[in-house]
Design an enzyme around this catalytic site. Structure first.
Site, PDB file in Angstrom:
ATOM      1  N   HIS A  82      -6.894  -3.951 -10.517  1.00  0.00           N
ATOM      2  CA  HIS A  82      -7.122  -4.761  -9.325  1.00  0.00           C
ATOM      3  C   HIS A  82      -8.619  -4.846  -9.069  1.00  0.00           C
ATOM      4  O   HIS A  82      -9.314  -3.830  -9.072  1.00  0.00           O
ATOM      5  CB  HIS A  82      -6.438  -4.155  -8.096  1.00  0.00           C
ATOM      6  CG  HIS A  82      -6.641  -4.996  -6.878  1.00  0.00           C
ATOM      7  ND1 HIS A  82      -5.819  -6.050  -6.557  1.00  0.00           N
ATOM      8  CD2 HIS A  82      -7.608  -4.969  -5.934  1.00  0.00           C
ATOM      9  CE1 HIS A  82      -6.272  -6.634  -5.462  1.00  0.00           C
ATOM     10  NE2 HIS A  82      -7.347  -5.993  -5.064  1.00  0.00           N
ATOM     11  N   ASP A 161       1.862  -6.680   4.736  1.00  0.00           N
ATOM     12  CA  ASP A 161       0.487  -6.971   4.329  1.00  0.00           C
ATOM     13  C   ASP A 161       0.237  -8.468   4.245  1.00  0.00           C
ATOM     14  O   ASP A 161      -0.828  -8.952   4.615  1.00  0.00           O
ATOM     15  CB  ASP A 161       0.159  -6.321   2.985  1.00  0.00           C
ATOM     16  CG  ASP A 161      -1.257  -6.705   2.566  1.00  0.00           C
ATOM     17  OD1 ASP A 161      -2.191  -6.327   3.284  1.00  0.00           O
ATOM     18  OD2 ASP A 161      -1.412  -7.435   1.573  1.00  0.00           O
ATOM     19  N   ARG A 168      -5.970 -11.114   9.403  1.00  0.00           N
ATOM     20  CA  ARG A 168      -7.328 -10.552   9.317  1.00  0.00           C
ATOM     21  C   ARG A 168      -8.316 -11.604   8.849  1.00  0.00           C
ATOM     22  O   ARG A 168      -9.463 -11.635   9.275  1.00  0.00           O
ATOM     23  CB  ARG A 168      -7.330  -9.368   8.342  1.00  0.00           C
ATOM     24  CG  ARG A 168      -6.650  -8.131   8.904  1.00  0.00           C
ATOM     25  CD  ARG A 168      -6.371  -7.126   7.809  1.00  0.00           C
ATOM     26  NE  ARG A 168      -7.545  -6.776   7.055  1.00  0.00           N
ATOM     27  CZ  ARG A 168      -7.544  -6.488   5.746  1.00  0.00           C
ATOM     28  NH1 ARG A 168      -6.419  -6.491   5.056  1.00  0.00           N
ATOM     29  NH2 ARG A 168      -8.667  -6.184   5.139  1.00  0.00           N
ATOM     30  N   SER A 183      -4.147  -2.355   2.317  1.00  0.00           N
ATOM     31  CA  SER A 183      -3.637  -3.657   1.895  1.00  0.00           C
ATOM     32  C   SER A 183      -3.461  -3.693   0.374  1.00  0.00           C
ATOM     33  O   SER A 183      -2.396  -4.039  -0.154  1.00  0.00           O
ATOM     34  CB  SER A 183      -4.624  -4.734   2.360  1.00  0.00           C
ATOM     35  OG  SER A 183      -4.424  -5.939   1.693  1.00  0.00           O
ATOM     36  N   LYS A 187       0.443  -2.974  -1.972  1.00  0.00           N
ATOM     37  CA  LYS A 187       1.007  -3.924  -2.933  1.00  0.00           C
ATOM     38  C   LYS A 187       1.125  -3.291  -4.316  1.00  0.00           C
ATOM     39  O   LYS A 187       2.122  -3.475  -5.017  1.00  0.00           O
ATOM     40  CB  LYS A 187       0.127  -5.182  -3.010  1.00  0.00           C
ATOM     41  CG  LYS A 187       0.252  -6.040  -1.760  1.00  0.00           C
ATOM     42  CD  LYS A 187      -0.709  -7.215  -1.776  1.00  0.00           C
ATOM     43  CE  LYS A 187      -2.119  -6.782  -1.489  1.00  0.00           C
ATOM     44  NZ  LYS A 187      -3.016  -7.745  -0.883  1.00  0.00           N
TER      45      LYS A 187
HETATM   46  N1  URA Z   1      -7.713  -7.841  -1.208  1.00  0.00           N
HETATM   47  C1  URA Z   1      -6.542  -7.478  -0.630  1.00  0.00           C
HETATM   48  O1  URA Z   1      -5.486  -7.570  -1.229  1.00  0.00           O
HETATM   49  N2  URA Z   1      -6.582  -7.007   0.627  1.00  0.00           N
HETATM   50  C2  URA Z   1      -7.734  -6.866   1.321  1.00  0.00           C
HETATM   51  O2  URA Z   1      -7.695  -6.410   2.439  1.00  0.00           O
HETATM   52  C3  URA Z   1      -8.954  -7.249   0.708  1.00  0.00           C
HETATM   53  C4  URA Z   1      -8.911  -7.726  -0.566  1.00  0.00           C
END
Ligand code: URA
Length: 425
Positions: A82, A161, A168, A183, A187
């Site tokens: 990620h 999320d 957000r 967040s 995931k």
């Molecule tokens: N990427 C995400 O999935 N969440 C965040 O809060 C920031 C970047």
């Protein structure tokens, strides 16, 4: 439980209890807490923070808001990556098939670009026919057959999320380390990967502008992953200049294919290999050789299978923008600065990104770089080419680039920042 007392607790710098966290995440997901109430709480978290135990509970509550995937039926070990997002960050495109070619299964549930950072799905959608939305069964079939899949996360994965991130984004509360960490990790943990390598970007083009903040974010995410049984490692990598020579959707696909063909810009190749080695190591495939898989064409073969499996034609011509505008070097000397944020905003304004999540992106739009910091330049030589279907955007893009690059007198010393700045495990 009432939401106003939860907001007041955090507003007054208190600790949220496990019960408060579980309740507010569940109630928000169900619609019993309103957006304006959740945005007040998100702002209180941004201003007053959360401790490790609060972040862990918040993450667990977001995971519990949806379903969890299970890759245990796969014959290969799973390894995911990620990135926290950057400019020209096309690394997933060569990396996923490369790591698959080395024996791991790579489930990449990716996102779309918002703001000045690009999104992997937007890039791949510039390939004619390629489809981002797969059912869980389709996703598992591609992962099993090809070894790598890049697709949109289904609605069932961490729905809290999905809702909170969109909120957000429009309330100035993205840049909170507890909220970013929970967040991303909710995931990834719900997705069910066995191992995870985090590419935490640092610099003007990243959410984290300083090494200290990036280290804190990385350590928080590594801790969350490890606590949930996911082997997690983070690399802190430079995002003060764009990655590679392109920022834009089809432009970045073209550059990724060059990397898979054994060429491409040195920084993109270096970062792809560094992340591949970490992923293979974390997946227990320590003897795999990703440099060989790039050189012998097996990564390219995996890319072609991966694109075809999702309806794309790897041989189709990529879209090209209708108009271009060349920015030339104002003087002779050395290019000593090329700001990632300025280039990212320019690409976004040219149409490569979107202002609202409902907007469409232009496949061919973006910025092409003809020089990298440290290169000698001659007055009048092309420095950047701007691409767009809507030429009225050139002025806005040029405005974003004002002060975004520096040409210094010949002989001025320049020390490039290394790509990999630190590693946290
Ligand atoms: N990427 C995400 O999935 N969440 C965040 O809060 C920031 C970047």
């Amino acid at each position: 439980m009432d939401v106003i007392s939860v907001i007041r607790t955090k507003r007054d710098r208190g600790r949220l209890s496990d019960e408060q966290i579980d309740w507010v995440i569940d109630a928000y997901t169900r619609g019993a807490v309103a957006d304006e109430q959740m945005s007040a709480l998100a702002m209180a978290v941004l201003l007053n923070g959360m401790d490790r135990a609060e972040i862990a509970r918040w993450t667990a509550a977001m995971i519990a808001s949806g379903e969890r995937m299970d890759f245990s039926s796969l014959a290969r070990p799973t390894a995911d990556k990620h990135s926290t997002g950057g400019v020209g960050d096309k690394i997933t495109l060569p990396l996923a098939p490369l790591v698959a070619a080395c024996g791991a299964a790579v489930p990449q549930l990716s996102g779309r670009g918002l703001g000045h950072t690009g999104g992997t799905l937007d890039k791949l959608e510039s390939i004619p026919g390629w489809r981002a939305s797969l059912s869980t069964e389709e996703m598992l079939a591609v992962l099993d057959g090809v070894g790598a899949v890049v697709c949109a996360a289904g609605d069932g994965l961490a729905p809290a999320d999905k809702k909170l991130y969109a909120l957000r984004d429009v309330t100035g509360t993205v840049e909170a380390i507890p909220l970013i960490a929970s967040s991303i990790m909710s995931k990834k943990i719900a997705e069910g990967t066995g191992s995870l390598v985090l590419d935490v970007k640092v610099g003007s083009g990243a959410f984290m502008k300083s090494l200290e903040d990036a280290r804190e974010l990385a350590a928080t995410m590594v801790g969350l992953g490890t606590d949930h049984g996911v082997r997690t490692v983070a690399l802190l990598t430079d995002m003060s200049v764009p990655l590679g020579l392109t920022a834009g959707n089809a432009l970045e696909v073209r550059e990724s294919v060059e990397v898979l063909a054994g060429g491409g810009p040195a920084d993109v190749v270096e970062l792809t290999l560094a992340l591949a080695r970490e992923m293979l190591d974390a997946a227990g495939l320590k003897d795999a050789d990703p440099a060989r898989a790039l050189a012998d064409g097996s990564a390219m073969d995996a890319w072609r299978r991966m694109i075809r499996a999702q309806g794309g034609d790897p041989d189709a011509a990529l879209p090209v923008a209708r108009d271009t505008h060349v920015v030339t070097a104002p003087a002779s000397g050395v290019l000593t600065g090329l700001d990632a944020y300025a280039v990212g905003v320019a690409a976004w304004r040219l149409g490569a990104g979107r202002a609202r999540k409902e907007d469409a992106v232009q496949a061919g739009a973006g910025v092409e770089l003809h020089a990298r910091p440290g290169d000698p330049v001659t007055a009048g030589q092309p420095l950047l080419t701007l691409h767009t279907d809507t030429p009225e955007r050139f002025d806005y893009a040029l405005e974003a680039l004002e002060g975004g690059f520096t040409v210094s007198p010949a002989g001025t010393g320049f020390t490039p920042r290394p790509i990999v700045l630190d590693r946290i495990s």
